[in-house]
Design a protein around this motif. Structure first.
Motif, PDB file in Angstrom:
ATOM      1  N   HIS A  69      -5.771   1.341   7.934  1.00 19.17           N
ATOM      2  CA  HIS A  69      -5.287   0.542   9.061  1.00 19.17           C
ATOM      3  C   HIS A  69      -5.578  -0.931   8.780  1.00 19.17           C
ATOM      4  N   VAL A  70      -4.530  -1.756   8.750  1.00 17.52           N
ATOM      5  CA  VAL A  70      -4.667  -3.187   8.462  1.00 17.52           C
ATOM      6  C   VAL A  70      -3.905  -4.003   9.512  1.00 17.52           C
ATOM      7  N   PRO A  71      -4.422  -4.029  10.743  1.00 15.22           N
ATOM      8  CA  PRO A  71      -3.743  -4.778  11.796  1.00 15.22           C
ATOM      9  C   PRO A  71      -3.847  -6.288  11.570  1.00 15.22           C
ATOM     10  N   GLY A  72      -3.131  -7.009  12.376  1.00 18.64           N
ATOM     11  CA  GLY A  72      -3.122  -8.466  12.314  1.00 18.64           C
ATOM     12  C   GLY A  72      -1.692  -8.949  12.404  1.00 18.64           C
ATOM     13  N   HIS A  73      -0.927  -8.637  11.361  1.00 24.53           N
ATOM     14  CA  HIS A  73       0.496  -8.989  11.382  1.00 24.53           C
ATOM     15  C   HIS A  73       1.210  -8.128  12.424  1.00 24.53           C
ATOM     16  N   THR A  74       0.852  -6.856  12.484  1.00 26.43           N
ATOM     17  CA  THR A  74       1.286  -5.963  13.552  1.00 26.43           C
ATOM     18  C   THR A  74       0.109  -5.057  13.902  1.00 26.43           C
TER      19      THR A  74
ATOM     20  N   ASP B 179      -5.173   4.657  -9.997  1.00 27.70           N
ATOM     21  CA  ASP B 179      -4.733   3.472 -10.735  1.00 27.70           C
ATOM     22  C   ASP B 179      -4.887   2.196  -9.916  1.00 27.70           C
ATOM     23  N   ARG B 180      -5.548   2.318  -8.744  1.00 27.42           N
ATOM     24  CA  ARG B 180      -5.823   1.196  -7.832  1.00 27.42           C
ATOM     25  C   ARG B 180      -4.548   0.460  -7.432  1.00 27.42           C
ATOM     26  N   LEU B 181      -3.515   1.246  -7.144  1.00 30.16           N
ATOM     27  CA  LEU B 181      -2.243   0.713  -6.657  1.00 30.16           C
ATOM     28  C   LEU B 181      -2.334   0.528  -5.145  1.00 30.16           C
ATOM     29  N   LEU B 182      -1.991  -0.662  -4.687  1.00 27.65           N
ATOM     30  CA  LEU B 182      -2.017  -0.989  -3.265  1.00 27.65           C
ATOM     31  C   LEU B 182      -0.615  -1.365  -2.804  1.00 27.65           C
ATOM     32  N   ILE B 183      -0.150  -0.692  -1.774  1.00 25.03           N
ATOM     33  CA  ILE B 183       1.070  -1.096  -1.077  1.00 25.03           C
ATOM     34  C   ILE B 183       0.562  -1.744   0.204  1.00 25.03           C
ATOM     35  N   ALA B 184       0.602  -3.071   0.233  1.00 22.13           N
ATOM     36  CA  ALA B 184      -0.114  -3.852   1.239  1.00 22.13           C
ATOM     37  C   ALA B 184       0.667  -4.150   2.507  1.00 22.13           C
ATOM     38  N   ALA B 185       1.931  -3.743   2.581  1.00 25.78           N
ATOM     39  CA  ALA B 185       2.776  -4.102   3.727  1.00 25.78           C
ATOM     40  C   ALA B 185       2.787  -5.622   3.838  1.00 25.78           C
ATOM     41  N   ASP B 186       2.510  -6.166   5.028  1.00 24.25           N
ATOM     42  CA  ASP B 186       2.456  -7.618   5.204  1.00 24.25           C
ATOM     43  C   ASP B 186       1.048  -8.107   5.523  1.00 24.25           C
ATOM     44  N   ALA B 187       0.014  -7.333   5.146  1.00 20.99           N
ATOM     45  CA  ALA B 187      -1.358  -7.781   5.357  1.00 20.99           C
ATOM     46  C   ALA B 187      -1.594  -9.072   4.578  1.00 20.99           C
ATOM     47  N   PHE B 188      -0.996  -9.165   3.419  1.00 18.53           N
ATOM     48  CA  PHE B 188      -0.865 -10.406   2.655  1.00 18.53           C
ATOM     49  C   PHE B 188       0.456 -10.296   1.924  1.00 18.53           C
ATOM     50  N   VAL B 189       0.969 -11.405   1.467  1.00 17.26           N
ATOM     51  CA  VAL B 189       2.260 -11.408   0.779  1.00 17.26           C
ATOM     52  C   VAL B 189       2.145 -12.200  -0.518  1.00 17.26           C
TER      53      VAL B 189
ATOM     54  N   LYS C 268      -7.530 -11.351   9.164  1.00 19.15           N
ATOM     55  CA  LYS C 268      -8.600 -11.745   8.235  1.00 19.15           C
ATOM     56  C   LYS C 268      -9.419 -10.527   7.800  1.00 19.15           C
ATOM     57  N   GLU C 269      -9.806  -9.692   8.758  1.00 22.03           N
ATOM     58  CA  GLU C 269     -10.573  -8.492   8.433  1.00 22.03           C
ATOM     59  C   GLU C 269      -9.765  -7.540   7.564  1.00 22.03           C
ATOM     60  N   SER C 270      -8.469  -7.465   7.799  1.00 20.54           N
ATOM     61  CA  SER C 270      -7.610  -6.590   6.991  1.00 20.54           C
ATOM     62  C   SER C 270      -7.551  -7.074   5.545  1.00 20.54           C
TER      63      SER C 270
ATOM     64  N   ARG D 244      -9.840  -8.834   4.002  1.00 20.64           N
ATOM     65  CA  ARG D 244     -11.157  -8.556   3.413  1.00 20.64           C
ATOM     66  C   ARG D 244     -11.295  -7.082   3.038  1.00 20.64           C
ATOM     67  N   LYS D 245     -10.803  -6.216   3.903  1.00 19.66           N
ATOM     68  CA  LYS D 245     -10.863  -4.775   3.649  1.00 19.66           C
ATOM     69  C   LYS D 245     -10.074  -4.427   2.382  1.00 19.66           C
ATOM     70  N   LEU D 246      -8.882  -4.993   2.241  1.00 24.33           N
ATOM     71  CA  LEU D 246      -8.051  -4.699   1.070  1.00 24.33           C
ATOM     72  C   LEU D 246      -8.640  -5.309  -0.199  1.00 24.33           C
ATOM     73  N   ALA D 247      -9.202  -6.491  -0.112  1.00 22.75           N
ATOM     74  CA  ALA D 247      -9.832  -7.106  -1.282  1.00 22.75           C
ATOM     75  C   ALA D 247     -11.012  -6.266  -1.765  1.00 22.75           C
ATOM     76  N   SER D 248     -11.741  -5.651  -0.834  1.00 20.35           N
ATOM     77  CA  SER D 248     -12.902  -4.834  -1.209  1.00 20.35           C
ATOM     78  C   SER D 248     -12.508  -3.584  -1.997  1.00 20.35           C
ATOM     79  N   LEU D 249     -11.246  -3.188  -1.918  1.00 21.37           N
ATOM     80  CA  LEU D 249     -10.764  -2.039  -2.696  1.00 21.37           C
ATOM     81  C   LEU D 249     -10.594  -2.386  -4.175  1.00 21.37           C
ATOM     82  N   ASN D 250     -10.600  -3.678  -4.492  1.00 24.88           N
ATOM     83  CA  ASN D 250     -10.409  -4.149  -5.863  1.00 24.88           C
ATOM     84  C   ASN D 250      -9.137  -3.558  -6.482  1.00 24.88           C
ATOM     85  N   PRO D 251      -7.984  -3.776  -5.838  1.00 27.46           N
ATOM     86  CA  PRO D 251      -6.744  -3.201  -6.375  1.00 27.46           C
ATOM     87  C   PRO D 251      -6.384  -3.823  -7.724  1.00 27.46           C
TER      88      PRO D 251
END
Length: 155
Positions: free
Chosen positions: A39-44, A55-65, A97-99, A101-108
């Motif tokens: 769950h990465v709220p903020g944008h929606t 393989d540390r693949l991230l589909i980030a939606a619009d949490a960042f672009v 912002k929290e989203s 940070r959460k995604l960065a911590s995954l080290n994609p």
């Protein structure tokens, strides 16, 4: 210019009827057993990202672009530049912002976003960590519909 045009963007809900179902609480993704949802709220409010550990693949939606959406030049040229969620339609900057940070911590290792080309390797790691560490300065607009205008600097 993009922000000025955003009022014309469609924001009405779409009735998907019985085509969607709640995701499992355990983070698993039906039919995509290698992925987990985050769950990465903020944008929606209900925005999710998908992450695959192997393989540390991230589909980030619009949490960042990876193409800055508040620059018409960047949108037209698809210039690769990691930035926060689209400024013109992100109502909750604290959650955004929290989203990040959460995604960065995954080290994609590779990220696919809702806007822009994919980004990978050391470029992704460096830029995503920089965004997470400097989110308020780098992503949050100084003024606008979804920010507290009282925080603007006074003359």
């Amino acid at each position: 210019m993009i922000a000025k045009m955003s009022g014309a963007f469609p924001i009405e809900p779409i009735n998907l009827g019985s085509h969607i179902h709640p995701l499992p609480e355990d983070g698993t993704v039906p039919y995509l057993s290698d992925f987990k949802w985050i769950h990465v709220p903020g944008h929606t409010e209900g925005q999710i990202a998908l992450f695959r550990d192997k393989d540390r693949l991230l589909i980030a939606a619009d949490a960042f672009v990876t193409t800055k959406q508040d620059s018409l030049y960047h949108v037209v040229t698809q210039k690769k530049e990691l930035s926060g969620p689209p400024r013109y339609l992100t109502p909750d900057w604290t959650a955004a912002k929290e989203s990040v940070r959460k995604l960065a911590s995954l080290n994609p290792y590779i990220a696919i976003t809702g806007h822009g080309p994919s980004m990978e390797g050391s470029e992704l790691k460096k830029d995503l960590n920089k965004l997470a560490d400097n989110f308020d300065e780098a992503a949050v607009p100084n003024y606008g519909k979804f920010v507290d205008d009282s925080s603007e600097s006074q003359i």
